[in-house]
Design a protein around this motif. Structure first.
Motif, PDB file in Angstrom:
ATOM      1  N   UNK A 119       0.849  -1.189   0.000  1.00 39.90           N
ATOM      2  CA  UNK A 119       0.000   0.000   0.000  1.00 39.90           C
ATOM      3  C   UNK A 119       0.888   1.243   0.000  1.00 39.90           C
ATOM      4  N   UNK A 120       0.250   2.388   0.130  1.00 46.64           N
ATOM      5  CA  UNK A 120       0.965   3.650  -0.042  1.00 46.64           C
ATOM      6  C   UNK A 120       2.158   3.785   0.903  1.00 46.64           C
ATOM      7  N   UNK A 121       2.004   3.384   2.149  1.00 51.52           N
ATOM      8  CA  UNK A 121       3.074   3.572   3.127  1.00 51.52           C
ATOM      9  C   UNK A 121       4.200   2.554   2.991  1.00 51.52           C
ATOM     10  N   UNK A 122       3.858   1.243   2.971  1.00 53.16           N
ATOM     11  CA  UNK A 122       4.950   0.263   2.954  1.00 53.16           C
ATOM     12  C   UNK A 122       5.656   0.211   1.596  1.00 53.16           C
ATOM     13  N   UNK A 123       4.921   0.480   0.496  1.00 56.28           N
ATOM     14  CA  UNK A 123       5.571   0.519  -0.816  1.00 56.28           C
ATOM     15  C   UNK A 123       6.513   1.711  -0.907  1.00 56.28           C
ATOM     16  N   UNK A 124       6.088   2.840  -0.347  1.00 49.26           N
ATOM     17  CA  UNK A 124       6.957   4.022  -0.350  1.00 49.26           C
ATOM     18  C   UNK A 124       8.195   3.775   0.500  1.00 49.26           C
ATOM     19  N   UNK A 125       8.032   3.045   1.609  1.00 46.38           N
ATOM     20  CA  UNK A 125       9.176   2.720   2.446  1.00 46.38           C
ATOM     21  C   UNK A 125      10.164   1.809   1.733  1.00 46.38           C
ATOM     22  N   UNK A 126       9.645   0.825   1.003  1.00 44.06           N
ATOM     23  CA  UNK A 126      10.511  -0.068   0.232  1.00 44.06           C
ATOM     24  C   UNK A 126      11.233   0.697  -0.870  1.00 44.06           C
ATOM     25  N   UNK A 127      10.524   1.651  -1.495  1.00 46.03           N
ATOM     26  CA  UNK A 127      11.161   2.452  -2.545  1.00 46.03           C
ATOM     27  C   UNK A 127      12.266   3.330  -1.969  1.00 46.03           C
ATOM     28  N   UNK A 128      12.085   3.836  -0.762  1.00 42.32           N
ATOM     29  CA  UNK A 128      13.139   4.641  -0.138  1.00 42.32           C
ATOM     30  C   UNK A 128      14.402   3.798   0.074  1.00 42.32           C
TER      31      UNK A 128
END
Length: 377
Positions: A273-282
């Motif tokens: 989702x928006x939060x964990x995918x963004x964290x993985x992308x970071x």
């Protein structure tokens, strides 16, 4: 029914009854002021603009809550609207007491807080929608948000980040098990939620296409859920053999077998989702040495940029990206297409080359030696 009477203390009392039979009264020092007020009320009734003065006593929070409950919005839209209407400073006051200066001051304050111009524009849009609905429901006579503008954002050509081939390679090398997710974003143009919502049945390996039929909405493990895609975003994206081969390897490696299984899940088996995918992308961005301005959505911009660079027209790009109209595509990516000047220059250069080649050919033919036949003896 309306009337004006002078009280014992000399004050003039003007009163009228509305269509519901409720009485409304105001007091004036001068009779002409009382008459002017009644005339304004009468004109509002005749023109259909009359609003019960008591209706505007409802607080902004009460009104905004009622207004949002009536909307048939997707969860993500409802969340965005909630954040917007709750960010204003007049939440506990009567909606009729909000002035245009209050709305403009709120926009200025949001800008000083460092919010992006696009974020402020989105919030202002929801606030304006709520005020317009209040006018339509005769809660207030006019919207104080009319004419209020959000701060200007950067031009698309300056703000939009496009990844180079080297940056894409670095991101893919650092992605690990998240590689397939990154690939469908950069090589098929899927949004984060669309990539997270992919199921095995959405990938046509023989037809070399990906069907966008659902998306994941929500920003936490608790709120994430699979819903239909954005309005008019349901589409089929045609992709090359190389992407199909990579996804086939991913399916085999992750043992995805059921048609309704998610193509991509977290190591714990949860939805991205928006939060964990963004964290993985970071994590990927840091490992690959990419700048902070390179987001997951940058992958989608890069996909669109490549289509345009390869000569795809606006309708082709629109359909691949799932935009509802070509105008949306042009608003975002028009700066990537060759300008009229570029096309004119290129077309004329091709024409000049053709003329030059024709002239050179003619001169070559003219300069060919002429051989005379030998004389007969």
């Amino acid at each position: 029914m309306a009337s004006i009477k002078q009280r014992a203390d000399g004050v003039w009392r003007a009163r009228y009854r509305d269509d519901a039979g409720r009485e409304h009264a105001r007091h004036f020092t001068l009779k002409r002021d009382a008459q002017r007020w009644l005339d304004e009320v009468a004109a509002a009734v005749v023109t259909g603009q009359y609003v019960d003065p008591k209706a505007g006593r409802i607080t902004w929070d009460e009104w905004a809550t009622r207004w949002m409950e009536r909307q048939s919005w997707a969860m993500g839209t409802h969340e965005a609207a909630t954040v917007a209407v709750q960010s204003v400073p007049w939440r506990d006051g009567p909606i009729a007491g909000v002035k245009s200066s209050h709305v403009q001051a709120w926009v200025a304050a949001e800008s000083k807080r460092g919010l992006a111009a696009s974020t402020i524009k989105t919030r202002l849009n929801y606030v304006q929608m709520s005020f317009r609905a209040a006018v339509a429901d005769k809660v207030i006579a006019s919207s104080p948000a009319v004419g209020v503008k959000a701060p200007r954002g950067r031009k698309a050509e300056a703000a939009m980040r496009i990844m180079s081939a080297e940056e894409v390679n670095a991101a893919l090398d650092a992605a690990g098990d998240f590689r397939g997710f990154v690939e469908v974003c950069v090589f098929a143009g899927l949004r984060l939620g669309e990539a997270a919502g992919l199921q095995l049945r959405d990938v046509n390996f023989l037809g070399r296409s990906i069907c966008v039929a659902r998306q994941v909405q929500g920003a936490t493990n608790k709120t994430a859920q699979i819903v239909p895609p954005k309005y008019e975003s349901e589409r089929t994206v045609y992709v090359p053999d190389e992407l199909m081969a990579s996804l086939a390897a991913h399916v085999k490696r992750q043992s995805v077998t059921g048609h309704d299984e998610q193509l991509f899940v977290t190591p714990l088996g949860r939805l991205w989702h928006r939060n964990n995918a963004a964290g993985e992308w970071r994590r990927i961005r840091e490992t690959a040495g990419l700048s902070d301005e390179v987001t997951l959505h940058t992958l989608r911009h890069t996909f669109a940029s490549n289509l345009i660079a390869q000569g795809c027209d606006v309708v082709t790009v629109q359909r691949a990206l799932g935009h509802s109209t070509p105008s949306i595509t042009l608003n975002v990516y028009s700066h990537l297409w060759p300008s009229a000047e570029d096309k004119t220059r290129s077309a004329t250069a091709s024409f000049m080359t053709e003329i030059r080649n024709s002239a050179d050919s003619l001169r070559t033919e003219t300069k060919k030696p002429q051989f005379r036949g030998s004389r007969q003896r």
